[in-house]
Design an enzyme around this catalytic site. Sequence first.
Site, PDB file in Angstrom:
ATOM      1  N   GLU A 177       0.831  -1.211   0.000  1.00  0.00           N
ATOM      2  CA  GLU A 177       0.000   0.000   0.000  1.00  0.00           C
ATOM      3  C   GLU A 177       0.861   1.255   0.000  1.00  0.00           C
ATOM      4  O   GLU A 177       2.031   1.221   0.354  1.00  0.00           O
ATOM      5  CB  GLU A 177      -0.946   0.019   1.210  1.00  0.00           C
ATOM      6  N   GLU A 320       4.459  -0.568   1.683  1.00  0.00           N
ATOM      7  CA  GLU A 320       4.666  -0.819   0.250  1.00  0.00           C
ATOM      8  C   GLU A 320       4.547  -2.295  -0.124  1.00  0.00           C
ATOM      9  O   GLU A 320       4.482  -2.634  -1.290  1.00  0.00           O
ATOM     10  CB  GLU A 320       6.051  -0.335  -0.220  1.00  0.00           C
TER      11      GLU A 320
END
Length: 352
Positions: A177, A320
């Site tokens: 994310e 991430e």
Amino acid sequence: MALRTLLEQTVERIRGLDESAMRDAEKRIDRLTKPPGSLGRLEEIARQIAGITGRLQPDLSGKAVIVMAGDHGVCAEGVSAFPAAVTPQMVLNFLNGGAAVNVLSRHVGADVVCVDIGVNADLSHPNLVGRKIRKGTDNIAVGPAMSPDEAVRAIQAGVDIVDDLAERGYGMFATGEMGIGNTTPSSALLAALTGMDIEAVVGRGTGIGDEALRHKRDVIRRALEVNRPNAEDALDVLAKVGGFEIAGLVGVILGAAANRCPVVIDGFISSAAALVASRIAPLASAYMLPSHLSHELGHRVLMEHIGLRPILQMDMRLGEGTGAVMAFPIVEAAVKLMNEMATFESAGVSEK
């Protein structure tokens, strides 16, 4: 077809693990040239992968980390050490291959799938997957983050992406994310769904100081008081205090489970999505592999509530999908050990 009906159908597609395959895996593991249980978590992972896929020799070579990106209205409250403009800048970094998750994914042979599900910018790139619900959520400190329909649309976007990738031969997924300020809605989700005290679940995110941390906790208290999310209704909680990228990851997790694929969960934000997914579809928890214990306060609590035990502990808190990608080789190693090690019989080794 109504989106809620599609979501219900996805949940209905999720079945329990294949017990027969798990028994076969257990028998195989017990015959390998080693003392019983001596490979620890690797043995557990091998059994779980057999149960997820229904196979002792699944094809996990197609690996993808799905990075959902979205902005948050609550950033207007000053809850992050970084400005919201960083979200679209980092999306372009992902797309150009320069972020940490890109480096680690290349290292382990995984593909990065970057999704704009709610970035507050007009982005264009040939590799960008566009699923924008709208340009960022509303400020949870003054009202709901999104409407219930928007929450379902974001979940379905994640499901659709996984369905497409699974059809193209991908067999293992990871959650990633990007969204400046997203530890705030993640903490709000955790507090709302578990009833935990805010002091115990709200951390420093990107590295805010003591005064900013106190302010962040006050903002989350205000969000919960204003929105009054129903702890018994995960969709209600998600819509009121969540984020578009979190909802998208809920869909990724549900989609992976519906396709009988393992999904490796990253850190705090991904785990908040995993908690929501587990409340919507309890059977989905069995398809999750927790990659690491984040340095973010509250992550351990999240893992305990889902019933997951992280594989790695490396004090990471980047997000991430970086921690999840690091766990890919461990999952693959577990399956290879089960299938490539000699048995006592084949190696002519005495058991005792």
